[in-house]
Design an enzyme around this catalytic site. Structure first.
Site, PDB file in Angstrom:
ATOM      1  N   ASN A 208       0.849  -1.186   0.000  1.00 39.00           N
ATOM      2  CA  ASN A 208       0.000   0.000   0.000  1.00 39.00           C
ATOM      3  C   ASN A 208       0.886   1.238   0.000  1.00 39.00           C
ATOM      4  OD1 ASN A 208       0.607   0.734   2.859  1.00 39.00           O
ATOM      5  ND2 ASN A 208      -0.439  -1.208   3.261  1.00 39.00           N
ATOM      6  N   LYS A 286       9.674 -16.025 -11.099  1.00 35.32           N
ATOM      7  CA  LYS A 286       8.903 -14.925 -11.669  1.00 35.32           C
ATOM      8  C   LYS A 286       7.804 -15.470 -12.575  1.00 35.32           C
ATOM      9  CE  LYS A 286       9.250 -10.783 -14.538  1.00 35.32           C
ATOM     10  NZ  LYS A 286      10.132  -9.934 -15.371  1.00 35.32           N
ATOM     11  N   ILE A 305      -2.938  -8.495  13.629  1.00 33.60           N
ATOM     12  CA  ILE A 305      -2.002  -8.209  14.720  1.00 33.60           C
ATOM     13  C   ILE A 305      -2.673  -7.406  15.824  1.00 33.60           C
ATOM     14  CG2 ILE A 305       0.217  -7.154  15.309  1.00 33.60           C
ATOM     15  CD1 ILE A 305       1.045  -7.615  12.375  1.00 33.60           C
ATOM     16  N   PHE A 323      -4.881   2.035  14.534  1.00 35.29           N
ATOM     17  CA  PHE A 323      -5.121   3.073  13.529  1.00 35.29           C
ATOM     18  C   PHE A 323      -6.143   2.556  12.521  1.00 35.29           C
ATOM     19  CE2 PHE A 323      -1.796   5.363  15.365  1.00 35.29           C
ATOM     20  CZ  PHE A 323      -1.633   6.597  14.727  1.00 35.29           C
ATOM     21  N   LYS A 337     -14.501  -0.783  14.263  1.00 34.59           N
ATOM     22  CA  LYS A 337     -13.218  -1.484  14.300  1.00 34.59           C
ATOM     23  C   LYS A 337     -12.696  -1.581  15.725  1.00 34.59           C
ATOM     24  CE  LYS A 337      -8.521  -1.414  12.401  1.00 34.59           C
ATOM     25  NZ  LYS A 337      -7.586  -0.810  11.416  1.00 34.59           N
ATOM     26  N   LYS A 341     -12.049  -5.219  17.311  1.00 34.29           N
ATOM     27  CA  LYS A 341     -10.681  -5.645  17.626  1.00 34.29           C
ATOM     28  C   LYS A 341     -10.456  -5.782  19.124  1.00 34.29           C
ATOM     29  CE  LYS A 341      -9.386  -5.043  13.247  1.00 34.29           C
ATOM     30  NZ  LYS A 341      -9.004  -6.110  12.325  1.00 34.29           N
TER      31      LYS A 341
END
Length: 397
Positions: A208, A286, A305, A323, A337, A341
């Site tokens: 990302n 590849k 995590i 976050f 969230k 979590k």
């Protein structure tokens, strides 16, 4: 601020060694106790007598000095200080430190010490820019060694560029910062940062746009308040903060293993943008175009995590901060969230196209806790980090 603090000063062999004399004087003005160690090369630039006279202390020089070993062995000498300072830190000393060599008193002390180390590099610009020196610098930073400088300027050799040792007062300021009794002194805090790279084949991966800038800023802010920071980072664009323990990883699985290895901690801040998925069977070769059509990639879910640590029954950090980078319904999604979590706080931000948040220098966040949400104005990522670090300090009491 340095009254009663014990500094073990290792003076390397370079023309910048003359600045070490002024550094000793400045430290003693502030009440510090300075124990000098002078390398053989350092003696070519400053004399043991001048160093001893300014330090008001014995100069240690030889690893195999029978009298010194009987009076204070090199192992004890390496551990009596509040901070070990290497100034100047030559290319040779940096290489020894990075490789764990111990063939003289200075390098042996640096290998044997369990005290924080601050180094002030000084060398020719070409030596500083050489790939070997930069490689050693990266290793030393990863080992948690703090660095001050070098500065740009004229060299004794006539060249100009980075390589001049920082001025004595700059080094003193860094020492004062390292030895400050901040409100988080004695607290151990884990910070994750950057993206993860999930391999598709040896040359391609899923990732990302996270730069790691916000995570680095948080690690730096917590360290400045006296926390012992363990910084677990994916392959970020932004360098990790100085003066912290750095653990570099690539994948989400590696990050989870590093996090588990860092526990227990008093608080954990999960600022990393961990990839949600990975290719279940990454190719060891590849992938090539073929007439058979496009390759089919089968995905598997990565370990969660934040959820894993938040829901620990034993050894859970006292404060867990997650976050949430969202592109729509930011508050609703981030609130859900936090509940899903099981973390204490969520720092939510809008990373949709046009905000410039992801990869940018600013952030606009909402802090979500069990008591509700609190919008913070858009500000630089360092300012966000400082405000979050202050809130963490309050929470840890």
């Amino acid at each position: 601020m340095l009254a009663g603090k014990h500094i073990l000063l290792i003076i390397g062999g370079g023309i910048a060694a003359f600045k070490s004399l002024d550094l000793i004087r400045r430290l003693r003005e502030r009440g510090a106790v300075v124990t000098p160690v002078l390398t053989r090369a350092g003696e070519e630039f400053v004399t043991p007598l001048s160093v001893s006279a300014l330090a008001g202390n014995k100069v240690f020089r030889d690893l195999f000095d029978l009298g010194d070993e009987a009076e204070m062995g090199h192992i004890q000498l390496s551990r009596i200080a509040d901070l070990v300072v290497v100034a100047p830190a030559t290319a040779d000393l940096m290489a020894k430190m990075a490789q764990g060599l111990a063939n003289d008193l200075a390098s042996t002390l640096l290998l044997a010490t369990d005290t924080p180390v601050l180094m002030a590099p000084a060398m020719n610009v070409r030596m500083w820019e050489h790939s070997a020196t930069q490689r050693n610098l990266g290793t030393l930073k990863s080992d948690g060694i703090s660095v001050v400088g070098p500065n740009d300027g004229d060299m004794a050799c006539g060249e100009f560029g980075p390589g001049r040792m920082s001025e004595p007062l700059e080094i003193v300021a860094e020492i004062e910062g390292r030895l400050a009794d901040g409100p988080l002194k004695g607290k151990r805090v884990l910070v994750t940062s950057g993206p993860t790279h999930e391999p598709i084949d040896p040359v391609r991966y899923i990732a990302n746009r996270s730069s790691g800038a916000q995570g680095t800023a948080i690690g730096r802010a917590l360290s400045a308040l006296g926390a012992d920071v363990v910084f677990v980072t994916g392959p970020a664009d932004v360098a990790p903060p100085d003066g912290v323990q750095v653990i570099k990883v690539q994948t989400a699985q590696e990050m989870l293993e590093a996090v588990n290895g860092a526990l227990p901690v008093d608080a954990a801040v999960f600022a990393a943008a961990v990839a949600d998925w990975r290719v279940s069977s990454a190719s060891d070769r590849k992938l090539k175009k073929s007439n058979d059509g496009l390759p089919v990639l089968t995905f598997a879910e990565n370990p969660d995590i934040l959820k894993t640590v938040s829901q620990m029954k034993k050894g859970r950090p006292g404060l867990v901060v997650g976050f949430a980078a969202e592109t729509n319904d930011v508050i609703d999604n981030a609130t859900a969230k936090r509940e899903r979590k099981g973390c204490d706080w969520i720092v939510a931000n809008d990373v949709s196209t046009g905000t410039g948040i992801m990869g940018g220098s600013e952030n606009a966040v909402t802090l979500i806790t069990a008591d509700g949400s609190e919008d913070w104005p858009r500000m630089g990522k360092d300012a966000v980090a400082a405000k979050l670090a202050a809130r963490i300090t309050e929470a840890l009491g």
